[in-house]
Design an enzyme around this catalytic site. Sequence first.
Site, short mmCIF file in Angstrom:
data_model
loop_
_atom_site.label_atom_id
_atom_site.label_comp_id
_atom_site.label_asym_id
_atom_site.label_seq_id
_atom_site.Cartn_x
_atom_site.Cartn_y
_atom_site.Cartn_z
N SER A 9 0.71 -1.15 -0.14
CA SER A 9 0.03 0.10 0.09
C SER A 9 1.01 1.35 -0.02
CB SER A 9 -0.90 -0.08 1.08
OG SER A 9 -0.44 -0.19 2.47
N HIS A 43 -2.17 -8.89 1.96
CA HIS A 43 -1.75 -7.61 2.74
C HIS A 43 -2.81 -7.36 3.49
CE1 HIS A 43 0.18 -3.79 3.31
NE2 HIS A 43 -0.27 -3.35 2.44
N HIS A 64 5.82 -12.81 7.91
CA HIS A 64 5.74 -11.40 7.62
C HIS A 64 6.92 -11.32 6.39
CE1 HIS A 64 6.04 -6.98 7.73
NE2 HIS A 64 4.86 -7.13 8.09
N ARG A 77 2.75 -5.00 17.27
CA ARG A 77 1.22 -4.19 17.05
C ARG A 77 0.30 -5.40 17.56
NH1 ARG A 77 1.45 -2.81 10.90
NH2 ARG A 77 2.38 -4.94 11.01
N ASP A 108 -2.39 -8.75 11.90
CA ASP A 108 -3.86 -9.00 11.69
C ASP A 108 -4.38 -10.35 12.45
OD1 ASP A 108 -4.12 -7.33 9.69
OD2 ASP A 108 -3.01 -8.39 8.41
#
Length: 426
Positions: free
Chosen positions: A233, A263, A309, A318, A364
């Site tokens: 992105s 993604h 990743h 995160r 995620d």
Amino acid sequence: MAKLKEKLAQKIPQLRDEIKGFVKEHANKVISEVSVAQAYGGMRGVKALVCDTSVVPPDKGLIIRGTPIGELKDQLPEAVFYLLVTGEMPDNEALEDLKMDLKSRSKVPDYVWKTLEAMPKDSHPMVMFSLGILAMERESVFKKKYNEGMKKTEYWDPTLEDCLNLIAKLPTLAAGIYRMRFNKGPRIEPDPNLDWAGDYARMLGLDDPTGEFANLIRLYMVLHTDHEGGNVSAHTCHCVGSALSDAYYAVSAGLNGLAGPLHGLANQMCLRWAIMVKDKFGGVPTEDQLRQFAWDTLKSGQVIPGYGHAVLRVTDPRFTAFHEFGSRVCADDDLFQIVAKVFKVIPDVLREHGKAKDPWPNVDAASGCLLYHFGLTEFEYYTVLFGVSRALGMCSQLIVSRALGEAIERPKSVTTEWMKQAVAKS
Ligand code: AMX
């Protein structure tokens, strides 16, 4: 002049001179080489992009302008945006100024709603979100000023204007899409007294008696802002922006990349996987059952969503922030318990499987179950939340790019024939 613009106007000339001098002095120093595997393998690890807003060391995870993301998790997204763009945290006055500025720009034009209402009812919310942004391109201040003949050193100013106009509208736009797409009733108007993310949570229209859903959305908006410059992105937005396409074109393009399952769409896939686990075992499975289920997923040729990743080689900080939030707010929730158990089991399974270079959870892996807990159960919508936040990072990178007068992107591609000859020669 607004505080953020004032700060940038003060910093940019010096920064521009510094980088100009640096490039002049070291123009021919080599910083990276490219192997055949890298050229065919998504350019992994090739150092050919500059991004000063954030960096992702494989062994640490996201660091925004020198501050690890874990230390920013209690900040407002507005403050993180200011940090991304300027390199400094705002003081109270600058933060309040930015919050008010965004509030004053938050109205989404009516033609956007009409455009979205005309779309097929089963359109993906990411398509609606990206299209809603693109539809507003006619508002671009950059385009207007460019057509009037602005100087290159002025590009950053109307880019900042476009980015502020866009960012201010995203919660209203995204919440309106949620309510329209999932038949939740009329749109909820923005509240001028609320912060950007708190108002977004409110405009989604879910019950939030404890205020923890709003806290989750604030955290979500902070954690997804930026992840250096090479992810799909950010890189797409940067590339499109480098043609001097304005922020509406560039951010919409970046979001189209975010919509891919490898993604940003992974968060919806993650929750789907966790729900499949819950349905199959009628609740939280044992570790052995989960291990078997993971192997079944892998043997059927699918990936374990939320794990692995391209850059990270540790648990994503995160993920840790979401995990802590869940442990505090909904430790008894079945899906959260599944996600927590997945974290115990999957890294070993992936190591044994032997393919993924990173067996650890990414951002995620935990976010979906938290949203689900608060009644945001339409997981097709989750990537839009990611996109609202990621727009802060994409916009920051665009503003910095225009401030530094970066060139249009045009790397050299070669044919396979050329590769074969180059290899033969070496
Ligand atoms: N489950 C199973 N296999 C995996 C895997 C996972 N979670 N992660 C990587 N692998 C596999 C790859 O598919 C690849 O297989 P191949 O050689 O047959 O093509 C092999 O391991 C090597 O991949 P890698 O170098 O470790 O990863 P990558 O840089 O090519 O891809 C990523 C990174 C994130 C796309 C990948 O780990 C993946 O597909 N993960 C699951 C989807 C996901 O969680 N995406 C979200 C990423 C974060 C984000 O952007 N939101």
